[in-house]
Design an enzyme around this catalytic site. Sequence first.
Site, PDB file in Angstrom:
ATOM      1  CE1 TYR A 134      -3.773   2.407   0.546  1.00 34.15           C
ATOM      2  CE2 TYR A 134      -2.439   3.289   2.341  1.00 34.15           C
ATOM      3  CZ  TYR A 134      -3.521   3.399   1.481  1.00 34.15           C
ATOM      4  OH  TYR A 134      -4.355   4.493   1.552  1.00 34.15           O
ATOM      5  CB  SER A 135       3.749   2.267   2.102  1.00 35.71           C
ATOM      6  OG  SER A 135       3.112   2.069   3.352  1.00 35.71           O
TER       7      SER A 135
END
Length: 227
Positions: A134-135
């Site tokens: 996600y990051s």
Amino acid sequence: MNMTRRALVTGGISGIGAATAARLRSDGIEVITADISADADVQVDVSDPESVAALRERVGAVNILVNSAGIVGPSTALVDTDLAAWRRTFAVNADGTFLMCRAFAPAMCDDGWGRIVNLASIAAKDGNPCQSSYSASKAAVIALTKSLGKELATTGVLVNAVAPAAVASPMNSDTDPAILERSRSLTPMARIGRPEEIAELICWLTSPAVSFSTGAVYDASGGRASY
């Protein structure tokens, strides 16, 4: 400004997308919600080039595009992250933003006016532990925004990103509660954000009031952002 504004919001039936669609409509703007769900005005899988092309054919030109569709992906240590899950997170968050911009930006440029707002995340700047996919995918959205903003800087089309901290939305319904609590604890305001708060910033960025900002990232993080 005497012009008809027509907006397309991906991920538009829940969370930030739904709040943004409602806020834009309250300003009298025609809004089309696009989502993988059948409850949207039009269905689309933003990770699928053919689905995005079909959406563009069906919807036609818009002059506001909000890329809100996204997934959290796996909440696992990087060494335990499945490659397919990593790629799926990038396919929705990064590829989806790319495909939507590629499909809808040309008509905006032809018209000489447009606003594109991409949803990034504070995770793209800080890097959330146990959320590497996600990051990293949201960091890709930030870089894409900066690049495209420069490319289109003289066309009348502005491209900006919003980077929220954790928000109370269906997208986070399956997120590890420990990760959400970590985000809350790092936020000086000591709470999770609300979709309608993020929508206010997004809608401002889609408006004619913004005229000298492009390729920028606007934080909506309750004070958490440090750069």
